[in-house]
Enzyme design. Structure first.
Site, mmCIF file in Angstrom:
data_model
loop_
_atom_site.group_PDB
_atom_site.id
_atom_site.type_symbol
_atom_site.label_atom_id
_atom_site.label_comp_id
_atom_site.label_asym_id
_atom_site.label_seq_id
_atom_site.Cartn_x
_atom_site.Cartn_y
_atom_site.Cartn_z
ATOM 1 N N GLU A 1 7.989 61.640 35.062
ATOM 2 C CA GLU A 1 7.790 60.465 34.228
ATOM 3 C C GLU A 1 8.135 59.179 34.992
ATOM 4 O OE1 GLU A 1 6.217 60.807 31.546
ATOM 5 O OE2 GLU A 1 6.558 58.968 30.398
ATOM 6 N N HIS B 1 1.192 60.005 37.152
ATOM 7 C CA HIS B 1 1.515 61.447 37.154
ATOM 8 C C HIS B 1 0.640 62.170 38.185
ATOM 9 C CE1 HIS B 1 4.307 61.822 33.824
ATOM 10 N NE2 HIS B 1 3.493 61.255 32.948
ATOM 11 N N HIS C 1 -0.801 55.138 33.629
ATOM 12 C CA HIS C 1 0.304 56.079 33.411
ATOM 13 C C HIS C 1 -0.072 57.483 33.907
ATOM 14 C CE1 HIS C 1 3.852 57.621 31.127
ATOM 15 N NE2 HIS C 1 3.120 58.717 31.064
ATOM 16 N N GLU C 2 -1.207 57.975 33.439
ATOM 17 C CA GLU C 2 -1.612 59.335 33.833
ATOM 18 C C GLU C 2 -1.959 59.391 35.325
ATOM 19 O OE1 GLU C 2 -0.880 61.619 31.853
ATOM 20 O OE2 GLU C 2 -0.648 60.416 30.037
#
Ligand code: ZN
Length: 504
Positions: free
Chosen positions: A298, A272, A268-269
């Site tokens: 997001e 980003h 997820h990070e």
């Protein structure tokens, strides 16, 4: 050099220096949350608030207003989506908005945010909503005042969400999120009644942290996070930050008894981080080199975490390696079993622990409640009952107390209203983008199976990252897919994946 050109140069010099200060501030904040000695906290707080004051003064300085007024009537804005045009239009938009908020309100808000969060920590521990209620009332009153000062079309909520998702409105969110809710509630209860649901017990074995670090870093690299311009560290509250055009830092948290937490947190990070790394370094700190919105940001993390990282093709490539790293827990687990395990759907109470499908319902009900709070349709005193009723209606669960119910998130205590929807918008945009990428790049599963993720990453950079803030989220979506925001791509994706895994 003509006068307009020299005004432009002054503006860019000013903005570049402000960005420099901002990047120093984020490096200090990163250090604070990773390796800072505890006794350094006081001086660090002084350093950060000193920089914050300087940055705020630079952003609201009257001379910028004069420069922007002059440039806004020049030929530079003939194309508002060009680098120069977008820089002027977006900076003027921000500047005019900030100038409408009285200094007194800015100060009251920042005090209320600090007091609200302090009260929330205590109230949450004690599961005592009444202790928190007056702070929430203050936060709402101040944000309503802000909405009135800034102005809005139909709902004061529109003025608040605009800070995170430019151009988004309560009406549009009600349409899209309402559509998603009507389809998702029955799908989730249908999965809950499936005769042979998959189990995720295999993810709750023993996963040594050094090996989790190894596979997490491997996966982040594989999907395209560039470690020559970034790093991965550990923290209590994972996030992603940047300290310059070639300095992107992602953070994760390890649980030795649960594989998904760090692995999917890292993906997820990294998603980003890949977005930030795809922004143009030569536009650093300027609108064309800045992310489009929180929802678009997001969408990039969710796309890599879920649409790629929970796909069967992804694990066809990476499962053997993963199983070898964790023989204690995975040696007797098959690829099919593992793939189903990382996709288990289970209605639960806590947003941050929710699976990919039910997560959206956690967000939708927060949007419905906070919009009603902002417009005054719901009284602050009635919030806990309304919260519990919606959890029962949408997810079939009732919080045992307010700590795990209405008090579970920090957002409202920090006076953040209009922020929650950006999480669901991320999922919705991601589904649109993934669909468009497949139409253009062909069968992505075929590529993932071979460990090839670069074509998708390059497509995202080309179509999304490199445009920065030159287009609004809605314009970006329209350019890419020719569509307006809809719940259908996300619903089709979730149904198409989950039904077969649940034998439906
Ligand atoms: Zn995120």
């Amino acid at each position: 050099m003509d006068a307009t050109e020299s005004t432009w140069n002054r503006l860019i010099e000013h903005e570049t220096e402000t960005a420099l200060l901002g990047s120093i501030q984020s490096l200090l904040a990163w250090d604070e949350r990773t390796g800072m000695p505890p006794k350094a906290a006081d001086h660090r707080a002084e350093q950060i608030s000193f920089l914050a004051g300087k940055i705020h003064a630079r952003r609201t300085s009257p001379e910028i207003g004069e420069w922007l007024d002059e440039l806004a009537t020049s030929s530079m804005v003939a194309d508002p989506h060009s680098d120069r045009g977008a820089t002027i239009v977006q900076l003027k938009r921000d500047y005019d908005k900030h100038r409408k908020i009285p200094q007194r309100l800015v100060e009251e808000l920042s005090r209320a945010e600090v007091l609200g969060q302090q009260a929330w920590v205590e109230a949450r521990k004690a599961s005592d909503y009444e202790r928190f209620q007056p702070y929430l009332e203050t936060n709402l009153r101040l944000r309503r005042e802000q909405a009135e000062a800034v102005g809005y079309g139909k709902s004061p909520y529109d003025a608040l969400i605009d800070d995170y998702e430019p151009g988004e409105t309560a009406d549009n969110l009600r349409r899209v999120l309402g559509g998603l809710r009507s389809a998702l509630v029955p799908l989730i209860s249908e999965l809950g009644e499936a005769p042979a649901p998959p189990s995720d017990a295999c993810l709750q074995g023993y996963f040594p942290v050094d090996r989790q670090q190894k596979i997490g870093k491997r996966a982040a690299k594989l999907i395209g996070f560039d470690f020559s311009r970034g790093r991965l560290d550990e923290t209590a509250h994972p996030f992603c930050t940047e300290a310059g055009p070639h300095d992107h830092r992602i953070l994760t948290r390890y649980n030795v008894n649960f594989f998904s937490q760090a692995f999917y947190g890292t993906l997820h990070e990294a998603g980003h981080g890949i977005y930030d790394q795809g922004l143009r370094p030569d536009q650093y700190g300027l609108p064309p080199g800045t992310f489009a919105s929180l929802g678009i940001h997001e969408s990039q993390s969710r796309l890599w975490e879920n649409m790629v990282g929970r796909s069967r093709a992804f694990w066809e490539f990476l499962f053997d390696e993963t199983r070898q790293l964790f023989p204690d827990s995975l040696s007797s687990v098959s690829l099919d079993h593992f793939h189903a395990a990382v996709n288990v759907v289970r209605p639960s109470l806590i947003r941050v622990e929710a699976d990919e499908a039910t997560y959206n319902l956690h967000i939708i009900l927060r949007f419905e409640l906070e919009e009603a709070l902002v417009t005054g349709a719901l009284a602050v005193a009635d919030l806990p009952d309304a919260w519990n009723a919606k959890y029962e209606e949408y997810l079939g669960v009732t919080p045992p107390d307010h700590g795990d119910g209405v008090l579970q998130d920090v957002h409202w205590s920090a006076a953040l209203f209009g922020y929650f929807p950006t999480y669901a918008l991320g999922n919705l945009y991601a589904a649109h983008f993934f669909q468009s990428a497949e139409q253009e790049l062909g069968d992505l599963s075929e590529q993932f199976r071979r460990g090839e993720f670069a074509p998708l990453r390059k497509w995202l950079t080309e179509n999304i990252h490199r445009h920065g803030r030159c287009y609004s989220p809605a314009q970006l979506l329209e350019r890419i897919s020719g569509e307006t925001l809809s719940h259908e791509p996300l619903l089709n994706y979730l149904q198409g994946k989950l039904r077969p895994l649940y034998g439906l």
